[in-house]
Scaffold this active site. Structure first.
Site, PDB file in Angstrom:
ATOM      1  N   GLU A 263      14.671  -1.817  -3.947  1.00 58.42           N
ATOM      2  CA  GLU A 263      14.173  -0.794  -3.026  1.00 58.42           C
ATOM      3  C   GLU A 263      14.495  -1.179  -1.583  1.00 58.42           C
ATOM      4  OE1 GLU A 263      10.358   0.432  -5.852  1.00 58.42           O
ATOM      5  OE2 GLU A 263      10.059  -0.844  -4.101  1.00 58.42           O
ATOM      6  N   HIS A 282       8.360   5.107  -3.596  1.00 59.32           N
ATOM      7  CA  HIS A 282       7.311   4.080  -3.612  1.00 59.32           C
ATOM      8  C   HIS A 282       6.136   4.488  -2.710  1.00 59.32           C
ATOM      9  CE1 HIS A 282       6.732  -0.442  -4.538  1.00 59.32           C
ATOM     10  NE2 HIS A 282       5.543   0.140  -4.405  1.00 59.32           N
TER      11      HIS A 282
END
Length: 316
Positions: A263, A282
């Site tokens: 990420e 997220h």
């Protein structure tokens, strides 16, 4: 006391106050820190606050004044706790701050899969309803959750909250956990049975060496072609190539993911282009209320350490 926050922006982009942290001393805020600058920025710190920036043995060794590392999250695998322990540096985390927010996001993902609110809303905005010959339409099938089986992998606080919400929807709830728990209204099953019988599979387990990429072809072969997988836990739980292949082969109906293995994800991540794959960046943890709890609990962690009665200690 010198405190350094090395990735302040994700926790507090400006809608919260740092005053409670500033109460303890001189605070230096870095919105983001490139990996190459972590050690230099932490060198003079007595307290380091980090959310996702790793605190390695190198950084710990080169921070001679360091006494406390505060992880502004629950997972603390970003800190070399063995190196911290050798230097008598205390490491604290923030447990249980996001139970309600993550469970809520889990159902936001599930309801998008079942009701396609976002998809249909975007269609109306694009003018499709105005052109429709009928009074109603949907861009995809709408599915009623009542009577469907929700399989929860990991029945901790978040998993239990998800189970409670599912009961309100009159879903049947089964679960798998490393250790079976005496819970009402939910039934323990083996992992293989959960994957083969669930209409919805929702992941709520911590990442360990043993379960890294445990969702792979072996388990995906068991799922119903109408089943959905939801992950608001850790991206590394899933073999992303295997899941993308399964989605593209219509081996399951869809996936909704709030986390990925890397990420931000590289463009090469196969899930970014997989069929019927909904991805959010997220965000499950980051409600205003949850982030305020993180700040408040971090203040308590620092205050407890200074009083000689540290709380939420994972090392030290």
């Amino acid at each position: 006391m010198r405190l350094v926050v090395i990735d302040s922006y994700t926790l507090n982009p400006g809608d919260l106050s740092w005053e409670g942290i500033r109460h303890f001393g001189e605070v230096t805020l870095y919105e983001r820190t490139p990996y190459a600058q972590i050690t230099d920025r932490c060198r003079e710190a007595e307290v380091i606050l980090t959310n996702k920036i790793p605190i390695t043995e190198e950084t710990i060794t080169n921070s001679p004044f360091l006494k406390l590392i505060c992880v502004t999250a629950t997972g603390y695998n970003i800190v070399d706790v063995d190196a911290a322990r050798k230097k008598n540096i205390t490491v604290c985390n923030v447990p249980n701050y996001g139970t309600a927010s993550v469970a809520q996001h889990t159902f936001a993902l599930l309801l998008e899969l079942s009701n396609r609110v976002g998809m249909n809303g975007a269609s109306v905005r694009n003018g499709d309803w105005q052109k429709c010959p009928d009074f109603c339409y949907s861009k995809d099938k709408i599915v009623e959750l009542k009577g469907k089986t929700l399989g929860i992998v990991g029945l901790g606080r978040i998993g239990a909250q998800v189970a409670a919400i599912a009961e309100a929807f009159e879903m049947d709830v089964i679960y798998y956990n490393r250790t079976p728990k005496p819970e009402e209204n939910v039934r323990y099953v083996a992992l293989e049975e959960l994957f083969s019988t669930s209409d919805v599979i929702s992941l709520h387990c911590p990442l360990t060496k043993e379960n890294t990429q445990f969702i792979n072809n072996d388990l995906l072969r068991l799922v119903k072609p109408t089943a959905w997988i939801i992950n608001t836990s850790r991206g590394q739980l899933i073999n992303e190539t295997d899941l993308a292949d399964a989605l593209n082969r219509d081996q399951l109906a869809g996936a909704a993911l709030d986390v990925l293995s890397v990420e931000p994800p590289p463009a090469s991540n196969p899930l970014l282009t997989a069929k019927n794959c909904l991805i959010t960046p997220h965000t499950a943890w980051m409600s205003h209320e949850a982030r305020q709890r993180i700040l408040s609990m971090t203040e308590q962690n620092i205050a407890g350490f200074l009083k000689g009665t540290p709380v939420n200690v994972v090392s030290g």
